[in-house]
Design an enzyme around this catalytic site. Structure first.
Site: not given
Length: 296
Positions: A36, A75, A101, A127, A178, A258
């Site tokens: 965007t 992601k 992640n 964040a 993590k 997800l």
């Protein structure tokens, strides 16, 4: 786009905006690439705000030369869409730092960047994207990187910035710790609640049981994690602001795909590889997958 730029960043979301702002504050403003167009990026902190000038590039054809360092903050569910950017920004001399992640970052990039150095990282700061597209940074940003020859490139880029960088000789252990934190955060998606829910005794008990299951898998993968880790992770959520969310919860609220597989499915998958029963994952993973992918 400045021909003098040596740093680019793909994905100006919450994590990407934080890193871009840290670089901008010390005069190393990256070229920013995303889906965007934005005239600028805004990072809000307790001390004020940082405005990173744009524009955000939206067409890989606008890139005219490869970069020495590329931060990737999309992601993992967006990797295929990121491929044209990776082709435009990277060559054999580029170091790619994955601000993502999971524990499979290098594998995720192998299909798109054969022969390019990919540096995984662990991101240690909350964040969140606000309705006005600004990002609210709720703690001091910190990254952990593995000890490799390419790590020096990222250290040099972030030197003197608000983003601290740790270098870990045993990166496997840090990354899995993590992952356990991210995995148990999946319970927030299933309940539709934020961190305050972990003060409930029943959720505390469920979180402990799930984390003990995850811990067995992590150890089988070489992570040197103690028996105290589940309690430490649950305490972290219990002591956080009650309204603190997580990226996977934000995606669920927004109706987006997800990251259930790299945060939760990985426990089930690796458990099967090592012959470790994962009864809690066997319930949680299908629910997260259905919430993400449907049908219905």
């Amino acid at each position: 786009m400045s021909a003098k730029s040596s740093i680019a960043l793909i994905g100006p979301g919450a994590i990407g905006t934080t890193v871009a702002a840290a670089l901008h504050e010390v005069g190393r403003t990256p070229v920013i690439c995303g889906r965007t167009a934005h005239a600028q990026l805004t990072l809000r902190t307790d001390d004020g705000q940082v405005v990173v000038p744009g524009p955000v590039l939206t067409n890989p054809s606008e890139v005219k030369q490869p970069f020495s360092l590329v931060f990737v903050a999309v992601k993992t569910t967006q990797m295929a869409a990121t491929a044209p950017w990776l082709s435009a920004l990277c060559d054999e001399n580029t170091v790619v730092c994955a601000l993502q992640n999971g524990v499979e970052q290098k594998t995720q990039f192998a299909e798109y960047l054969p022969g390019v150095a990919v540096l995984p990282s662990v991101v240690w700061f909350p964040a969140q994207r606000e309705p006005d597209y600004s990002v609210w940074l709720r703690a001091k940003p910190r990254l952990t990187l593995p000890e490799t020859p390419h790590t020096a490139v990222v250290l040099a880029a972030l030197e003197g910035t608000r983003c601290e960088v740790d270098v870990a000789a045993d990166f496997t252990t840090i990354a899995w710790r993590k992952l356990l934190q991210n995995a148990v955060a999946g319970l927030m998606v299933l309940s539709g609640r934020r961190a305050g829910m972990f003060t409930r005794p029943d959720i505390t008990a469920l979180a402990y049981a799930y984390l003990r299951e995850c811990l067995q898998v992590a150890r089988a993968e070489g992570a040197q994690l103690s028996d105290e880790v589940p309690a430490e992770i649950v305490a972290r959520f219990q002591n956080a602001p009650a309204d603190l969310g997580t990226s996977i919860l934000a995606d669920r609220v927004a109706g987006q795909t997800l990251e259930w597989d790299i945060r939760n499915g990985v426990i089930q998958r690796y458990g099967r590889v090592h012959g470790i029963p994962t009864p809690i994952s066997d319930v949680i993973v299908p629910l997260l997958a259905a919430g993400s992918d449907g049908p219905g």
